[in-house]
Design a protein around this motif. Structure first.
Motif, PDB file in Angstrom:
ATOM      1  N   UNK A  16      -7.082  -1.251  -4.160  1.00  0.00           N
ATOM      2  CA  UNK A  16      -7.506  -2.198  -5.196  1.00  0.00           C
ATOM      3  C   UNK A  16      -8.226  -3.388  -4.566  1.00  0.00           C
ATOM      4  N   UNK A  64       2.243   3.275  -3.242  1.00  0.00           N
ATOM      5  CA  UNK A  64       2.011   1.951  -3.852  1.00  0.00           C
ATOM      6  C   UNK A  64       1.259   1.030  -2.898  1.00  0.00           C
ATOM      7  N   UNK A 113       6.031  -6.813  -9.036  1.00  0.00           N
ATOM      8  CA  UNK A 113       5.509  -6.985  -7.682  1.00  0.00           C
ATOM      9  C   UNK A 113       4.024  -6.613  -7.691  1.00  0.00           C
ATOM     10  N   UNK A 114       3.314  -7.195  -6.766  1.00  0.00           N
ATOM     11  CA  UNK A 114       1.843  -7.044  -6.777  1.00  0.00           C
ATOM     12  C   UNK A 114       1.387  -5.601  -6.632  1.00  0.00           C
ATOM     13  N   UNK A 115       2.167  -4.806  -5.929  1.00  0.00           N
ATOM     14  CA  UNK A 115       1.742  -3.430  -5.674  1.00  0.00           C
ATOM     15  C   UNK A 115       1.814  -2.594  -6.950  1.00  0.00           C
ATOM     16  N   UNK A 116       2.865  -2.777  -7.711  1.00  0.00           N
ATOM     17  CA  UNK A 116       2.951  -2.069  -8.990  1.00  0.00           C
ATOM     18  C   UNK A 116       1.863  -2.600  -9.928  1.00  0.00           C
ATOM     19  N   UNK A 175      -1.021  -3.741  -9.131  1.00  0.00           N
ATOM     20  CA  UNK A 175      -2.347  -3.208  -8.773  1.00  0.00           C
ATOM     21  C   UNK A 175      -2.489  -1.778  -9.266  1.00  0.00           C
ATOM     22  N   UNK A 176      -1.387  -1.032  -9.264  1.00  0.00           N
ATOM     23  CA  UNK A 176      -1.425   0.347  -9.757  1.00  0.00           C
ATOM     24  C   UNK A 176      -1.781   0.362 -11.252  1.00  0.00           C
ATOM     25  N   UNK A 201      -2.363   2.147  -2.832  1.00  0.00           N
ATOM     26  CA  UNK A 201      -3.071   1.747  -4.055  1.00  0.00           C
ATOM     27  C   UNK A 201      -3.422   0.265  -4.028  1.00  0.00           C
ATOM     28  N   UNK A 202      -2.484  -0.509  -3.516  1.00  0.00           N
ATOM     29  CA  UNK A 202      -2.713  -1.956  -3.431  1.00  0.00           C
ATOM     30  C   UNK A 202      -3.899  -2.238  -2.506  1.00  0.00           C
ATOM     31  N   UNK A 211       9.873  -0.285  -7.756  1.00  0.00           N
ATOM     32  CA  UNK A 211       9.224  -1.353  -8.516  1.00  0.00           C
ATOM     33  C   UNK A 211      10.196  -2.532  -8.569  1.00  0.00           C
ATOM     34  N   UNK A 215       7.922  -6.430   0.779  1.00  0.00           N
ATOM     35  CA  UNK A 215       6.765  -5.972   0.004  1.00  0.00           C
ATOM     36  C   UNK A 215       5.896  -7.165  -0.404  1.00  0.00           C
TER      37      UNK A 215
END
Lengths: 303, 205
Positions: A229, A222, B57-60, B62-63, A225-226, B32, A61
């Motif tokens: 963004x 996720x 983590x970056x994805x959470x 960004x959410x 969404x990333x 997460x 990730x």
């Protein structure tokens, strides 16, 4: 051998019944609906597989995030190939962890006797619908409705879960009724003939896969969404699809393993014996029961 | 004979796969990921509590930033931090904020925290908060175990590789610490041992 075989099957069922449902609900953004926490004061079993999956998911990730940054900053397609590879691997690992409809896929496949290709098609469809559902819901909520993702997605997920699990209960009951009818029919006939080469149909694989896969995949959500963004909608969709393909490979492998196991087990008990028919009907009945029970358990957890 | 044995093994393997799939379908799995650092804070009497730093983590991240960075300036202002605290942290009270403390073997429930802050920097989200936990120091060692985990396993928490824990105001005490798996706790249907900080301290003689 026969006794051992049946014991193993009943152990499997027993374990399923003993498990209580706890759903993948984001603990940060949603009030817990169930307080069933799986914490014990015993040491964990010697199982490094699951911590390893978690660790590698984290690594992949992170790598995906870095590569998305790189792609955006360099305006180059160079990191894209590697990014797709990483997201495919992430999808494979993500589906190797718990969930993602594997249980229902397996139960459904056990209840039928499809051709290998159709079984694989069914497994892949579950993963693709699961991923696509994540992509579509994010796009609808964020771009069309322009609403807050966290709360809305929780609500949407809950609604899809209720629909999906209700349909799954119906599916399980349908299989159960059908197999009960077979038991009755068989009891009436004097010499049932077993034809191992006969292939049953996999009824409505697309519809059944849709029932299971309609719930959006949190992993895809996720990633989407990333990407959103970073204003990379197209890349987000590409990544979502690639992750789904990775998940499809894992779910298909599971389905193939189970299909092989079922074929082998029937071969072990004797291809020409009466027991083979009994076994197959029994597997179908148990699988139907399992689908209905799982649907009921899952539904009770979300309502 | 050999063939039958192979078939039996294959059969058992398949059944195991079925049990794994079916069983695992009802439980959550990490979505997460948190890199954690702890700051152990002492006062004149002994342990005062510990500060917790969670880097997501970056994805959470960004959410959270999409929903709570209202003015989209890639930083969280105090008013936005308050909203994050209310809508993306306070629910963790139900899970003891993922922090499970044992003092000399006795459980200490984390009921509250102070100094919450959420920082968004270069797209990376960090939470900071302090957990008060007063334990007086004596001539003999007091043993504290701080285990951090999400009981639902939606979140995986890892200690940072570099400086996973540090001590503040610890000059008056003899302190020993180690970070390792907490073998006396398991989550995820007994399949995962969470990581913990094992801390021992006493007054310097």
């Amino acid at each position: 051998m026969r006794i051992r075989f049946f014991l193993l099957y009943f152990c499997a069922i027993f374990i399923v019944v003993m498990l209580r449902p706890v759903f993948a609900q984001n603990p940060f953004t949603a009030e817990p609906k169930s307080k069933t926490l799986q914490t014990t004061t015993n040491p964990a079993s010697k199982n490094s597989f699951l911590p390893m999956i978690s660790f590698w998911q984290h690594r992949l990730k992170q790598k995906m995030a870095d590569l998305v940054h790189e792609a955006k900053e360099s305006h180059s397609v160079k990191p894209l190939a590697f990014l797709m590879l990483i997201s495919f691997a992430y999808g494979m690992l993500h589906a190797a962890g718990p969930g993602h409809g594997k249980a229902l896929a397996v139960s459904y496949i056990l209840s039928q006797r499809p051709k290998l290709f159709r079984g694989m098609f069914f497994g892949s469809c579950i993963a693709l619908f699961h991923g696509l559902s994540g992509i579509i819901f994010v796009l609808i909520i964020h771009i069309m409705l322009q609403k807050s993702i966290t709360g809305t997605l929780e609500d949407v997920t809950r609604i899809t879960q209720i629909i999906s699990f209700s349909l799954i209960i119906c599916l399980g009951l349908g299989i159960l009724i059908k197999s009960s009818y077979k038991w009755i029919k068989r009891a009436k006939s004097v010499h049932p003939a077993y034809n191992g080469t006969h292939k049953r149909h996999l009824y409505g694989p697309l519809l059944s896969a849709l029932m299971v896969g309609i719930i959006p995949c949190s992993g895809v959500v996720m990633v989407m969404l990333f990407a959103l963004s970073m204003k990379l909608v197209g890349l987000g969709i590409m990544l979502g699809i690639t992750i789904s393909l990775g998940m499809a490979l894992t779910i298909t492998c599971t389905v193939v393993m189970v299909m092989s196991g079922k074929a082998l087990s029937l071969a072990v008990v004797g291809r020409h014996s009466d027991l083979a028919i009994t076994m197959e009907n029994l597997i179908e009945t148990i699988a139907g029961l399992m689908i209905a029970m799982l649907g009921l358990l899952f539904l009770s957890a979300v309502i | 004979m050999h063939m039958i044995r192979v078939k039996k093994r294959l059969l058992c393997l398949t059944l195991f796969v079925i049990v794994l799939c079916v069983g695992s379908d009802v439980i959550a799995h990490p979505h997460v990921f948190i890199i954690q650092r702890l700051k152990i804070v002492f006062d004149n009497q002994g342990l005062a509590g510990f500060g917790v730093e969670w880097q997501f983590d970056e994805m959470f991240g960004s959410m959270i930033s999409m929903d709570f960075d209202q003015n989209h300036n890639s930083t969280l202002e105090p008013a936005e931090v308050e909203v994050v605290k209310e809508k993306a942290f306070s629910y963790l009270a139900e899970y003891d904020y993922f922090i499970f403390v044992r003092i000399d073997g006795q459980s200490f429930k984390v009921k509250w925290f102070t100094d919450f802050n959420a920082i968004l920097k270069n797209g990376k989200l960090c939470y900071y908060f302090f957990v008060p936990c007063h334990v007086n120091a004596h001539e003999f060692f007091k043993e504290i175990v701080i285990t951090t985990y999400d009981p639902t396993y939606y979140t995986a928490i890892f200690f940072a590789k570099k400086r996973p824990a540090r001590v503040k105001n610890g000059d008056r005490f003899v302190i020993e610490s180690a970070i390792k798996e907490d073998k006396s706790t398991s989550i995820y249907f007994g399949m995962v041992n969470p990581w913990a900080l094992f801390l021992k301290f006493k007054l310097k003689s």
